[in-house]
Design a protein around this motif. Structure first.
Motif, short mmCIF file in Angstrom:
data_model
loop_
_atom_site.label_atom_id
_atom_site.label_comp_id
_atom_site.label_asym_id
_atom_site.label_seq_id
_atom_site.Cartn_x
_atom_site.Cartn_y
_atom_site.Cartn_z
N ASP A 195 0.01 -7.16 -40.05
CA ASP A 195 -0.25 -5.70 -40.03
C ASP A 195 0.76 -4.93 -39.19
N ARG A 196 1.91 -5.53 -38.91
CA ARG A 196 2.95 -4.81 -38.18
C ARG A 196 3.85 -4.08 -39.17
N ASN A 197 4.28 -2.90 -38.79
CA ASN A 197 5.14 -2.12 -39.67
C ASN A 197 6.47 -2.83 -39.90
N ALA A 198 7.16 -2.45 -40.96
CA ALA A 198 8.44 -3.07 -41.29
C ALA A 198 9.40 -2.93 -40.11
N SER A 199 10.11 -4.01 -39.83
CA SER A 199 11.01 -4.05 -38.68
C SER A 199 12.45 -3.92 -39.14
N THR A 200 13.29 -3.38 -38.25
CA THR A 200 14.73 -3.28 -38.55
C THR A 200 15.48 -4.49 -38.03
N PHE A 215 19.24 -16.76 -34.53
CA PHE A 215 20.12 -15.64 -34.85
C PHE A 215 19.30 -14.35 -34.87
N ASP A 216 19.85 -13.30 -34.25
CA ASP A 216 19.24 -11.97 -34.29
C ASP A 216 20.01 -11.12 -35.30
N ILE A 217 19.29 -10.59 -36.28
CA ILE A 217 19.93 -9.88 -37.39
C ILE A 217 19.33 -8.48 -37.48
N ARG A 218 20.15 -7.46 -37.23
CA ARG A 218 19.70 -6.07 -37.36
C ARG A 218 20.16 -5.51 -38.71
N VAL A 219 19.26 -4.76 -39.32
CA VAL A 219 19.57 -4.16 -40.62
C VAL A 219 19.40 -2.66 -40.54
N THR A 229 14.06 -8.50 -47.52
CA THR A 229 15.38 -7.85 -47.63
C THR A 229 16.51 -8.83 -47.39
N LEU A 230 16.20 -9.97 -46.75
CA LEU A 230 17.22 -10.96 -46.43
C LEU A 230 16.78 -12.34 -46.90
N VAL A 274 21.11 -3.16 -45.52
CA VAL A 274 22.28 -4.01 -45.28
C VAL A 274 22.27 -4.46 -43.82
N ILE A 275 23.01 -5.53 -43.54
CA ILE A 275 23.14 -6.02 -42.17
C ILE A 275 24.02 -5.05 -41.40
#
Length: 820
Positions: free
Chosen positions: A151-156, A172-176, A93-94, A185-186
């Protein structure tokens, strides 16, 4: 070629056809610009990121998935840019991109209105949307997304590393957030949270598979290697610090596995430190370093072991290929040092390469990713054609250690051994094959077993390797700082602790075993019923019960399931002493597990010797009739006899037991193949051992021709007393009867000792004999028998009367008279 390179990805094969199908084929003429299509990064999940120029000189970024074999277009810049670094997050996504002007004459204002030479962007690509500037500076920046565990679920949330040419690294910590129509989106519009990871570094390496950052900080004459571990819970901490004797004066930062910028990296490589860290899942870590040398025509490189691994390849195109056994670095002869044609790797010439994944290399110029492995066929060819003992030994160990337990490979090695027993002067190939094979089979049984079992029969190596000089130094142990860490760090810590508190020599040695075996073998019969010996022989019975069930093909070798006191004694002693050795150092394993390991070890040893014999038997097309004595042996039988003699020599040298029936078969072949004087000489010096099975068969099966009588008599005269009592009765011949009578008298009188005889008148025999000396002897023997002294209890017919008859027969024969 010794190293086999299998292409897992090639730009020409996997990307160019797809680009042509998309209408971008015109941009693939690399003759004008070698950077028109090139790889910029390899991600942890096997995604390969590449860039190319479009027909309008637009700059495109694409992705190839090694698993699905599919290409995907990620982003397009409507500018002619030179991509320095690029990374995509796990969810795709990024996209993080770092670039500079492609042409030097293009002004900064023409590129996104930036006044800086380099830009680092964060782009939303699901779908393509906003673009955020992370850095706008005059120094080069590399980018790398962190990847969570598999095998980890998609992260935000995504985390991104930025590595600056100004010698610092930050995260950098990026939350979406997901909006309508699955748009990602970010979340924050302001500045992204960031944290300093490292600074003042001169070298850094990214371990994408294990999410680790290694970096070096210079300190006066030495340098400090540090490691930062990144965790799935978004934390990271410095976990390792080790001082290396490396003086780094570089002013330019050198990066490993942070993507690849062809133009810039070539310039940095010529000035910077050439160093790489390798790790293994077993808790091994080593640092490979090459420094500039002031002496022409010399290359100097160092390998620092924080703990031992398996093999590291050092390659200089056109010069050498070194395959270094860093699990056993003590002896130079366990590593391969190849030059000339043997060192050639056609695929990799004078091109820059990287090792982004375990056992892989990336040819950055050609855009090809290869899986690297050692070629078993080339290794065997090297073993067969080499004239140097060091190369033979290194190839033998590599074949056994690297390829583990492969029956076909073992068969070919055994065939080579049988043909080259006399060409190896500085080591015994049979000993090395057995010891190294046992080591490879047994070490996976439990952790740290590799530090306790022997891996070679050699104590030292005085030979030299042409063109190579090796020096060994001891380095200080690293400092580990972690809590409740599992996997690699826990294993590395355990390995370092074992080094810190280890005895000078941990590997099992046979010195005590040899001495104890000799002492027990020489003890008198009455002492062989002690509780200690009963336990020893019980150990031997357990070993024999663990032997492989020999199928019809295995029974091709006519071994006999017979009792061999000496060999069973040795088996039982080896079990007892090896068990004591492991119990001292593997107390956490448990007695039951150690008992099983020890029994498996000794049983596997016997099975390996049997495997050698089976392959040799099959090669020379022998069958069970070799244990018949009616004809002389063939050339094949003589060859097998010679190999069995070398097996015996190897076993004696290492104090190893032999399979049941080995000595019987060896003696049988000796009788068929050797002239009498050589056979007797081999018996006298201990090469051949007289066994009950073989001697009994020889005495019963051979007729009494003059030649056979001479053979039988020579054998009978050499029998130990206990064995002689069992088998002499199977030869019905006057000579043998005379020998039995003499032995009987000798033993009877020796057993008499200080007993006093009353000299009473003995009972007369049915046949009167008027020969006073003989009458006196028989009366004395009869009286001794009446006192309960009878050495031949199992042979009732051997008594004083038997002695009298044999004496009369011998005298009459000697006088030429007829006895009736």
């Amino acid at each position: 070629m010794l190293l086999r390179l299998v292409p897992e990805f090639e730009l020409r094969r996997d990307v160019v056809p797809w680009l042509a199908a998309q209408g971008w084929a015109a941009a693939l003429d690399t003759s004008e610009n070698s950077s028109a299509l090139y790889v910029v990064n390899v991600e942890r999940n096997g995604k390969i990121i590449y860039t190319w120029k479009g027909s309008q000189r637009n700059t495109h970024i694409g992705l190839y998935d090694l698993q699905s074999k599919q290409n995907e277009h990620l982003y397009t810049f409507e500018k002619d840019l030179h991509i320095i670094s690029c990374s995509v997050n796990n969810e795709r996504t990024l996209l993080a991109v770092s670039f500079r002007h492609y042409t030097e004459d293009e002004t900064a204002s023409q590129l996104l209105q930036s006044v800086s030479k380099y830009l680092t962007l964060l782009i939303e690509i699901h779908p393509i949307n906003n673009v955020r500037v992370l850095k706008a500076v005059d120094s080069c920046v590399r980018v790398q997304f962190l990847y969570p565990v598999e095998d980890r679920n998609a992260s935000t949330e995504s985390r991104l590393l930025l590595v600056s040419e100004d010698k610092y690294i930050e995260q950098f910590d990026i939350r979406v957030v997901a909006e309508e129509e699955q748009k990602v989106v970010i979340q924050k519009s302001g500045q992204l949270p960031r944290a300093k990871v490292a600074d003042d570094l001169v070298w850094a390496q990214w371990d994408m598979m294990e999410q680790r950052l290694f970096y070096i900080v210079p300190k006066e004459s030495k340098s400090t290697l540090r490691c930062v571990q990144f965790y799935p819970d978004e934390n990271f901490n410095s976990i390792l610090e080790s001082h290396l004797d490396i003086s780094v004066n570089d002013t330019q930062l050198k990066l490993v596995n942070f993507g690849y910028d062809y133009c810039q990296d070539q310039g940095v490589a010529s000035k910077s430190l050439n160093l790489q860290v390798f790790t293994s899942k077993a808790g091994g870590l080593c640092v490979c370093c090459s420094l500039a040398c002031d002496t022409p025509d010399e290359i100097t490189y160092s390998i620092y072991f924080l703990h031992k691994d398996y093999y590291v390849a050092a390659y200089l195109p056109g010069q050498f290929l070194h395959l270094l056994n860093i699990q056993h670095p003590d002896l130079l002869c366990h590593s391969l040092f190849l030059t000339g044609e043997d060192a050639r790797i056609d695929t990799l010439q004078n091109c820059p390469i990287r090792s982004p994944l375990v056992s892989t290399v990336l040819d950055c110029e050609a855009g090809s990713l290869y899986a690297v492995s050692i070629s078993d066929s080339t290794l065997l060819q090297l073993l067969q054609k080499s004239k140097q003992d060091s190369e033979r030994l290194a190839a033998l160990h590599c074949a056994l250690l690297y390829f583990q337990h492969t029956e076909d490979l073992e068969m070919q090695i055994i065939r080579w051994m049988s043909e080259n027993l006399s060409t190896c002067h500085s080591f015994d190939p049979i000993q090395e094959f057995i010891v190294a094979s046992l080591y490879c089979r047994m070490c996976p049984e439990t952790q740290n077993l590799d530090k306790l079992l022997p891996y070679t029969s050699l104590l030292d190596w005085i030979g030299v390797v042409p063109g190579v000089i090796c020096a060994t130094d001891i380095i200080s142990l690293p400092v580990l700082e972690f809590q409740n860490s599992k996997g690699f760090w826990e294993k590395l810590s355990s390995n370092l602790e074992s080094v810190k508190y280890a005895e000078p020599q941990l590997h099992y040695h046979n010195n005590v075993l040899r001495r104890e075996w000799r002492n027990l073998s020489e003890e008198r019969e009455e002492r062989r019923t002690t509780a200690y010996l009963r336990n020893i022989f019980e150990n031997a019975k357990k070993v024999l019960s663990h032997l492989d069930t020999w199928d019809s093909e295995a029974r091709l070798v006519p071994l006999f399931e017979e009792e061999d006191y000496q060999q069973q004694l040795l088996m039982g002693l080896m079990v007892a002493q090896l068990k004591d050795h492991l119990m001292r150092h593997l107390q956490y394993v448990g007695k039951k597990k150690i008992d099983q390991i020890v029994l498996d070890y000794v049983a596997n040893l016997l099975n390996l010797i049997h495997r050698i014999m089976k392959e040799v038997w099959r090669r020379y097309q022998l069958h069970s009739c070799v244990f018949c004595f009616d004809k002389r042996g063939s050339a094949g039988e003589f060859a097998v006899f010679h190999i069995m003699s070398r097996i015996l020599e190897a076993a004696n040298g290492m104090c190893m037991p032999l399979p049941p029936g080995f000595h019987t078969l060896h003696l049988g072949l000796g009788v068929r193949c050797l002239p009498l004087h050589t056979l007797l000489h081999y018996i006298d010096i201990g090469v051949l051992q007289l066994t009950e099975t073989c001697v009994r068969k020889l005495l019963k099966d051979l007729d009494d021709t003059e030649q056979n009588e001479k053979l039988k008599l020579s054998i009978v005269m050499r029998l130990p007393e206990a064995l002689g009592q069992k088998v002499r009765q199977f030869w019905n011949h006057p000579i043998n009867a005379n020998i039995i009578a003499r032995k009987y008298v000798k033993v009877l009188l020796e057993n008499l000792g200080n007993r006093q005889c009353s000299r009473s008148v003995p009972e007369r025999f049915s046949v009167p004999v008027e020969f006073l000396p003989l009458n006196y002897l028989t009366s004395m023997l009869t009286e001794i028998e009446n006192q309960g002294v009878h050495p031949y209890e199992k042979q009732d017919h051997v008594n004083a009367r038997f002695v009298e008859e044999m004496a009369l027969k011998h005298t009459m024969t000697f006088l030429g008279l007829r006895y009736s």
